[in-house]
Design an enzyme around this catalytic site. Structure first.
Site, PDB file in Angstrom:
ATOM      1  N   ILE A 155       0.893  -1.027  -0.229  1.00 30.03           N
ATOM      2  CA  ILE A 155      -0.108   0.257  -0.213  1.00 30.03           C
ATOM      3  C   ILE A 155       0.907   1.298   0.094  1.00 30.03           C
ATOM      4  O   ILE A 155       0.651   2.211  -0.654  1.00 30.03           O
ATOM      5  CB  ILE A 155      -0.743  -0.038   1.549  1.00 30.03           C
ATOM      6  CG1 ILE A 155      -1.746  -1.012   1.001  1.00 30.03           C
ATOM      7  CG2 ILE A 155      -1.808   1.387   1.050  1.00 30.03           C
ATOM      8  CD1 ILE A 155      -2.170  -1.388   2.026  1.00 30.03           C
ATOM      9  N   ASP A 174      10.058   2.114   7.498  1.00 35.75           N
ATOM     10  CA  ASP A 174       9.588   0.565   7.380  1.00 35.75           C
ATOM     11  C   ASP A 174      10.689  -0.143   7.823  1.00 35.75           C
ATOM     12  O   ASP A 174      11.480   0.172   8.479  1.00 35.75           O
ATOM     13  CB  ASP A 174       9.723   0.004   5.777  1.00 35.75           C
ATOM     14  CG  ASP A 174       8.710  -1.036   6.314  1.00 35.75           C
ATOM     15  OD1 ASP A 174       7.099  -1.170   5.681  1.00 35.75           O
ATOM     16  OD2 ASP A 174       8.762  -2.189   6.849  1.00 35.75           O
ATOM     17  N   ALA A 235      -5.328   2.266   7.905  1.00 37.80           N
ATOM     18  CA  ALA A 235      -4.616   1.634   8.083  1.00 37.80           C
ATOM     19  C   ALA A 235      -5.614   0.160   9.600  1.00 37.80           C
ATOM     20  O   ALA A 235      -6.137  -0.042   8.978  1.00 37.80           O
ATOM     21  CB  ALA A 235      -3.344   1.709   9.051  1.00 37.80           C
ATOM     22  N   ARG A 236      -5.406   0.735  10.547  1.00 37.17           N
ATOM     23  CA  ARG A 236      -5.928  -0.139  11.933  1.00 37.17           C
ATOM     24  C   ARG A 236      -6.737   1.114  12.721  1.00 37.17           C
ATOM     25  O   ARG A 236      -5.290   1.677  12.840  1.00 37.17           O
ATOM     26  CB  ARG A 236      -5.766  -1.263  12.392  1.00 37.17           C
ATOM     27  CG  ARG A 236      -4.947  -2.519  11.517  1.00 37.17           C
ATOM     28  CD  ARG A 236      -6.366  -2.600  11.924  1.00 37.17           C
ATOM     29  NE  ARG A 236      -6.695  -3.945  11.031  1.00 37.17           N
ATOM     30  CZ  ARG A 236      -6.968  -3.929   9.327  1.00 37.17           C
ATOM     31  NH1 ARG A 236      -7.164  -3.275   9.119  1.00 37.17           N
ATOM     32  NH2 ARG A 236      -7.361  -5.069   8.665  1.00 37.17           N
ATOM     33  N   ASP A 260      -9.970   5.978   8.388  1.00 40.04           N
ATOM     34  CA  ASP A 260     -10.939   5.333   8.064  1.00 40.04           C
ATOM     35  C   ASP A 260     -11.112   4.104   8.655  1.00 40.04           C
ATOM     36  O   ASP A 260     -11.970   3.501   8.506  1.00 40.04           O
ATOM     37  CB  ASP A 260     -10.881   4.984   6.612  1.00 40.04           C
ATOM     38  CG  ASP A 260     -11.343   3.737   5.706  1.00 40.04           C
ATOM     39  OD1 ASP A 260     -12.624   4.629   5.761  1.00 40.04           O
ATOM     40  OD2 ASP A 260     -11.138   2.545   5.356  1.00 40.04           O
ATOM     41  N   GLU A 265     -15.398   0.018  16.251  1.00 46.03           N
ATOM     42  CA  GLU A 265     -15.872  -0.053  14.997  1.00 46.03           C
ATOM     43  C   GLU A 265     -17.544  -0.659  14.934  1.00 46.03           C
ATOM     44  O   GLU A 265     -17.708  -2.008  15.089  1.00 46.03           O
ATOM     45  CB  GLU A 265     -14.914  -0.738  13.877  1.00 46.03           C
ATOM     46  CG  GLU A 265     -14.171   0.804  13.399  1.00 46.03           C
ATOM     47  CD  GLU A 265     -12.943   0.168  12.674  1.00 46.03           C
ATOM     48  OE1 GLU A 265     -13.693  -0.755  11.172  1.00 46.03           O
ATOM     49  OE2 GLU A 265     -11.726   0.424  12.552  1.00 46.03           O
ATOM     50  N   HIS A 287     -14.706   2.926   7.641  1.00 44.07           N
ATOM     51  CA  HIS A 287     -13.699   1.024   7.157  1.00 44.07           C
ATOM     52  C   HIS A 287     -13.671   0.731   5.336  1.00 44.07           C
ATOM     53  O   HIS A 287     -14.171  -0.670   5.441  1.00 44.07           O
ATOM     54  CB  HIS A 287     -13.572   0.350   8.383  1.00 44.07           C
ATOM     55  CG  HIS A 287     -12.304  -0.849   8.083  1.00 44.07           C
ATOM     56  ND1 HIS A 287     -12.184  -1.486   9.729  1.00 44.07           N
ATOM     57  CD2 HIS A 287     -11.831  -1.081   7.318  1.00 44.07           C
ATOM     58  CE1 HIS A 287     -10.241  -1.934   8.496  1.00 44.07           C
ATOM     59  NE2 HIS A 287      -9.833  -1.642   7.604  1.00 44.07           N
ATOM     60  N   GLY A 289     -12.045   1.643   3.444  1.00 41.59           N
ATOM     61  CA  GLY A 289     -10.468   2.337   1.846  1.00 41.59           C
ATOM     62  C   GLY A 289     -10.377   0.576   1.026  1.00 41.59           C
ATOM     63  O   GLY A 289     -10.144   1.429  -0.313  1.00 41.59           O
TER      64      GLY A 289
END
Length: 315
Positions: A155, A174, A235-236, A260, A265, A287, A289
């Site tokens: 991504i 990363d 992401a989360r 998102d 949730e 959520h 995406g």
């Protein structure tokens, strides 16, 4: 051969052809076609009879897995496996797979879309017009700005590709070493998280949720950011400390944020959460995406391939 429980609504909508491949191998399919998420009780009852599960966001915790005496394989209809107890699955000899790369472009495009929306007040302005207003807020452009990408996997690379086309400068980080050829391909500079936090105009997160990443963006980080910074989380939930984000937006520590995802949730509507969601410089979407037709079809096919492979190779 056994039963395959399939809970994601995307599979119900786009998976008829792929499902036939499982049926041709002798498996009986139990597909959630209700259009609604399964209740915990429904999920447990169906899972107990399954040989394989293609799962979306349903919780595959240890308590559930121990009840699944015939279960051999779980495939995540997506990438993040934070809803699957991997240690319990391993102990119970249940193979786990995930659909890496099938929704990467969809999430990347959505991430860029959130950048545009947040930087130009698109959501707040549209809602204002819908309610009878005609305010004209002034935003900022993406061209020439620096985007910091935390998590340079599939991504993150797509985000960098699109950002290059817009004319943005790209910083990346990363936990794994990034190949020079990837940096050259995406015209990106590898750096550390602190450099991204301090120097980026847009910060976007593409990391899993685990002990190392939980609340990795919190009060300290918000205070280090530019006051013009915009934080994107596709992401989360839980990677960004949402209470700290609320305070940062309220105090003007950053310009805007769009997410998102959320820790719960849908969100638990406490007073501060309601205030956060009502802010004009905050955008929360449910959520979605990864939810493009193209990515859903890609994921259906990949999930089916992986399920077949895991069941064939299971001892």
């Amino acid at each position: 051969m056994g039963k395959i429980l399939i809970t994601p609504r995307g599979y119900a909508k786009y998976g008829d052809e792929a499902g036939k491949r499982l049926e041709e191998l002798g498996y009986e399919l139990n597909v959630n076609r209700s259009g609604l998420p399964l209740s915990r009780e429904q999920f447990v009852e169906s899972a107990k009879e399954a040989t394989g599960i293609i799962v979306g966001v349903d919780e595959c915790d240890e308590a559930l897995l121990k009840q699944c005496k015939d279960l051999k394989a779980i495939v995540k209809f997506g990438v993040g496996v934070d809803n699957i107890d991997l240690d319990a699955a391993k102990a119970l000899d249940i193979s786990v797979g995930r659909c890496v790369g099938t929704n990467s472009n969809a999430v990347a495009e959505y991430t860029i879309g959130l950048m545009f929306a947040a930087s130009r007040h698109i959501v707040a302005a549209g809602c204002d017009v819908r309610s009878g207003g005609w305010k004209k807020p002034t935003g900022v452009e993406l061209y020439g700005k620096t985007v910091g990408i935390i998590g340079f996997g599939n991504i993150g690379k797509h985000v960098a590709r699109i950002a290059n086309g817009i004319g943005m400068k790209v910083l990346v980080y990363d936990v794994f070493d990034i190949k020079q050829e990837d940096l050259d391909t995406y015209n990106a500079k590898s750096t550390n998280v602190e450099d991204i936090i301090v120097n980026s105009d847009f910060i976007t997160l593409h990391v899993p949720l685990n002990d190392e990443t939980k609340n990795m963006i919190s009060t300290k980080e918000f205070r280090q950011m530019k006051k013009s910074a915009c934080v994107i989380n596709a992401a989360r939930g839980g990677v960004v400390d949402e209470k700290a984000l609320y305070e940062a937006l309220k105090n003007g520590d950053i310009f805007a944020s769009a997410s998102d995802v959320f820790t719960s949730e849908p969100p638990e509507r406490t007073d501060w959460v309601n205030e956060l969601i009502a802010m004009d410089n905050f955008i929360l979407t449910p959520h979605i995406g990864s939810r493009s037709e193209e990515s859903e079809i890609n994921t259906v096919n990949k999930a089916t391939d992986i399920m077949i492979e895991l069941l064939e190779n299971h001892d």
